[in-house]
Write a protein that holds these residues in place. Structure first.
Motif, mmCIF file in Angstrom:
data_model
loop_
_atom_site.group_PDB
_atom_site.id
_atom_site.type_symbol
_atom_site.label_atom_id
_atom_site.label_comp_id
_atom_site.label_asym_id
_atom_site.label_seq_id
_atom_site.Cartn_x
_atom_site.Cartn_y
_atom_site.Cartn_z
ATOM 1 N N ALA A 140 0.963 -1.293 0.198
ATOM 2 C CA ALA A 140 -0.118 -0.004 -0.205
ATOM 3 C C ALA A 140 0.792 1.309 0.161
ATOM 4 N N LYS B 50 -6.626 -1.271 5.326
ATOM 5 C CA LYS B 50 -5.758 -1.700 3.808
ATOM 6 C C LYS B 50 -4.897 -3.172 4.438
ATOM 7 N N ALA C 231 -2.848 -6.493 2.093
ATOM 8 C CA ALA C 231 -1.425 -5.670 1.393
ATOM 9 C C ALA C 231 -0.259 -6.162 2.250
ATOM 10 N N ASP D 286 -4.143 -1.830 -10.685
ATOM 11 C CA ASP D 286 -4.953 -2.528 -10.043
ATOM 12 C C ASP D 286 -5.372 -3.753 -10.881
ATOM 13 N N LEU E 254 -6.349 1.071 -3.626
ATOM 14 C CA LEU E 254 -6.338 0.217 -2.206
ATOM 15 C C LEU E 254 -7.427 1.213 -1.370
ATOM 16 N N PRO F 280 -9.829 -1.975 -0.777
ATOM 17 C CA PRO F 280 -8.659 -2.538 0.123
ATOM 18 C C PRO F 280 -8.674 -4.037 0.097
#
Length: 652
Positions: free
Chosen positions: A26, A51, A56, A306, A329, A333
């Protein structure tokens, strides 16, 4: 064994002796809702924790200033303030408990720090420091002395030591986008004649290297250091990739991860740093890929990422070792965990509309256009009491109607969704052919698919009149009827060469080679760009003295660059008086002017279907009128209002 479609993306990596569970980090984003002392609220903890919960490997807390007296800008959070220690511990504990490494982005604004000073954010006297003496924006920039340089290096080291003690598992040095570390690196800015500057890349790299060495000394060899810098500033007067490569080679052996960004926040290159919707996915990967050819240190790339297939290819092909995601994110997320568990089609992809960045400027919160939980992570953190099941009729299948229907269905209500046209998606379906709106179309398709899978009863080609609504006998009616284009009262508006923007989006091939658009709001200017991409000559006529960004300040930056690039004329304070078969007669401050055009398109605003919505007011015990049929705004407003109202239905 589980089949993993993205084995490289989910391969753990060890940096500085620390294990990271996958290659998705992230990227640093600041949280602007700090008080005047730089303290962050509980909402910030929930924001970063969310997140980490989504999978992540690393979550970076952005905009932490190492020198609150000489290096702070705006509402950067002071990491040199001992009173913030408990707050940082709460953040790092929340992130760590979700299995992620929490990183602290250490910043020093240098010449830009004059915008505020001290931990109270008091206005400064226009005094700031940088490698050299200069004047910028009317402010006096004084050169840093040798003593000040070593003091700044010490501040970075002290901040890293503080971060480690507060539970951070890594530090990210912000050496990109124009801040102090960049100012030392820049050949344009740093023209010193001593060992800290000049034409020598070794001299201009010395400050960054000494910062890394000082952090190593206090934090030890097994505490990872990530160095973030612009591989190229991608702007006039800025350095290019060759200089970026040279700088990366200088950093070899002093940090554990080279985080290659691009652009400079003080120029039009802002939309390079944060690629807008007019740019391709992963547009900045090329800078990381070039640098990786010349270094052994692991490299991270960032910007417009993404798509899991693209990210897997980046890692698998050796273009980078880590992919960093910021807006993606915020938008979803849960992207990492969805991709890992084979639910990549459920990933809510960022439209790159920059609503989040514009929102943080105006509201102090990251609100997302299509993720209604963004900016509301704390209130969404826990389940609310079960709803008393009700029969809900949603009138209108656009952005707001679909979100309301899905939220009601998740809460256990019996939902009937009516749409008067043949498909869901509302007026925004008219933009399906627009290349830079592809992620919007994907989102509409995704919402439509979720509705089909949710058990919601969908009734297409069904207009909800008061009589129809009464026949449904619903407990709740949500009117999400939207708005319709305003047709201006101008002589000639009904000519055969005139269309609404909505009609032009659907049938752009029916517009002529020369086009005049009436209205310089986002609908009009984006339509102009769409037509210009097809090789048409476009002029925009606007009766006010400005283009209306609708609160989307950052998106308008990219729009203006496109207008300039495609030679689209924008004529402000210009009023259309008459439309003829050959163009538009206008009055301007300089007098009358005729704009030749084969087609004239109008985008002068939307009329809310308010009366049509209010007609349903007495057709159910509970009634809610939402989004554009109350007042036309934007996707973010439609999504958030629909979500909030629907979430509380039946919460007696």
């Amino acid at each position: 064994m589980m089949e993993n479609k993205y084995p490289h993306l989910f391969q753990p990596i060890i940096l500085g002796g620390t294990l990271f569970r996958n290659r998705i980090f992230a990227a640093p984003t600041g949280f602007m809702d700090s008080n005047r002392f730089g303290e962050l609220p509980s909402e910030a903890i929930a924001y970063y924790e969310r997140k980490a919960k989504g999978g992540a490997a690393s979550v970076c807390i952005g905009d932490l200033t190492v020198d609150s007296k000489l290096g702070r800008i705006a509402k950067d959070v002071p990491i040199d303030d001992p009173h913030n220690f408990v707050m940082f511990n709460r953040i790092t504990n929340a992130v760590r408990n979700q299995g992620a490494v929490c990183s602290a982005e250490l910043c020093h604004a240098g010449m830009f720090a004059a915008r505020s000073s001290g931990i109270t954010g008091e206005a400064s006297r226009g005094l700031a420091y940088s490698p050299i003496e200069c004047v910028k924006d009317g402010r006096i920039i004084l050169p840093m002395t040798e003593e000040m340089i070593w003091d700044a290096i010490g501040k970075f080291a002290a901040a890293a030591d503080y971060a480690k003690r507060a539970g951070f598992g890594m530090v990210t040095l912000h050496g990109g986008h124009g801040w102090l570390l960049t100012q030392f690196m820049s050949p344009q800015i740093n023209t010193r004649t001593d060992k800290w500057g000049g034409p020598s890349i070794e001299n201009r790299s010395r400050f960054a290297i000494e910062v890394c060495k000082a952090i190593r000394k206090v934090c030890g060899p097994n505490f990872p250091i990530e160095y973030r810098f612009s591989g190229s500033e991608v702007c006039e007067g800025g350095y290019g990739i060759e200089e970026g490569i040279a700088f990366a080679k200088q950093l070899e052996g002093y940090c554990d991860l080279l985080h290659v960004s691009a652009g400079n926040h003080e120029s039009e290159a802002f939309t390079v740093t944060s690629p807008d919707m007019f740019m391709a996915d992963g547009v900045n990967v090329t800078y990381a890929a070039e640098i990786k050819k010349h270094v052994k240190t692991p490299v991270a790339t960032v910007g417009a990422l993404d798509d899991p297939a693209l990210m897997e290819e980046i890692i698998a092909s050796g273009q980078a070792d880590v992919v960093e995601i910021a807006r993606g994110l915020i938008c979803d997320p849960d992207l990492p965990v969805k991709v890992r568990t084979g639910r990549e089609n459920d990933v809510r992809k960022c439209m790159r509309c920059l609503s989040c960045f514009s929102s943080i400027m105006s509201n102090g919160q990251f609100y997302c256009a299509i993720n209604p939980e963004a900016g509301r992570e704390l209130e969404s953190r826990y389940e609310i009491p079960p709803a008393q099941s009700k029969k809900v009729l949603v009138a209108g299948g656009g952005i707001a109607g679909m979100e309301a229907a899905l939220t009601c269905a998740k809460r256990g209500h019996h939902v009937i969704l009516c749409e008067k046209t043949r498909r869901l998606g509302g007026a925004l379906r008219c933009e399906e052919k627009v290349p830079f709106k592809v992620h919007l179309s994907e989102y509409l398709d995704q919402q439509e698919r979720k509705i089909a899978e949710s058990g919601i009863e969908v009734r297409l080609n069904t207009e909800v009149t008061p009589e129809y609504a009464a026949s449904v006998q619903a407990d709740v009616i949500i009117a999400a009827l939207g708005a319709r284009p305003v047709k201006p009262c101008i002589p000639g508006i009904d000519n055969s060469n005139v269309m609404s923007a909505e009609e032009a989006y659907v049938a752009a091939e029916k517009t002529g080679q020369r086009v005049v658009i009436l209205g310089a709001g986002l609908v009009g200017v984006e339509l102009a760009i769409f037509l210009a991409w097809q090789g048409k000559t476009v002029d925009i006529v606007e009766m006010t003295d400005h283009m209306n960004d609708g609160g989307h300040v950052h998106h308008m930056r990219g729009v203006k660059m496109q207008l300039k690039q495609h030679n689209i004329g924008v004529h402000l304070s210009t009023k259309a008086e008459e439309i003829t078969a050959h163009g538009v007669r206008c009055t301007t401050p300089e007098g009358e002017r005729f704009f030749e055009a084969d087609s004239v398109l109008y985008a002068v605003g939307q009329r809310p279907l308010r009366d049509e919505g209010m007609a349903l007011n007495e057709c159910a015990p509970e009634f809610y009128q939402i989004a554009d049929c109350v007042a036309p705004k934007d996707i973010m407003n439609a999504t958030s209002v629909a979500y909030s109202i629907a979430r509380n239905i039946g919460r007696d």
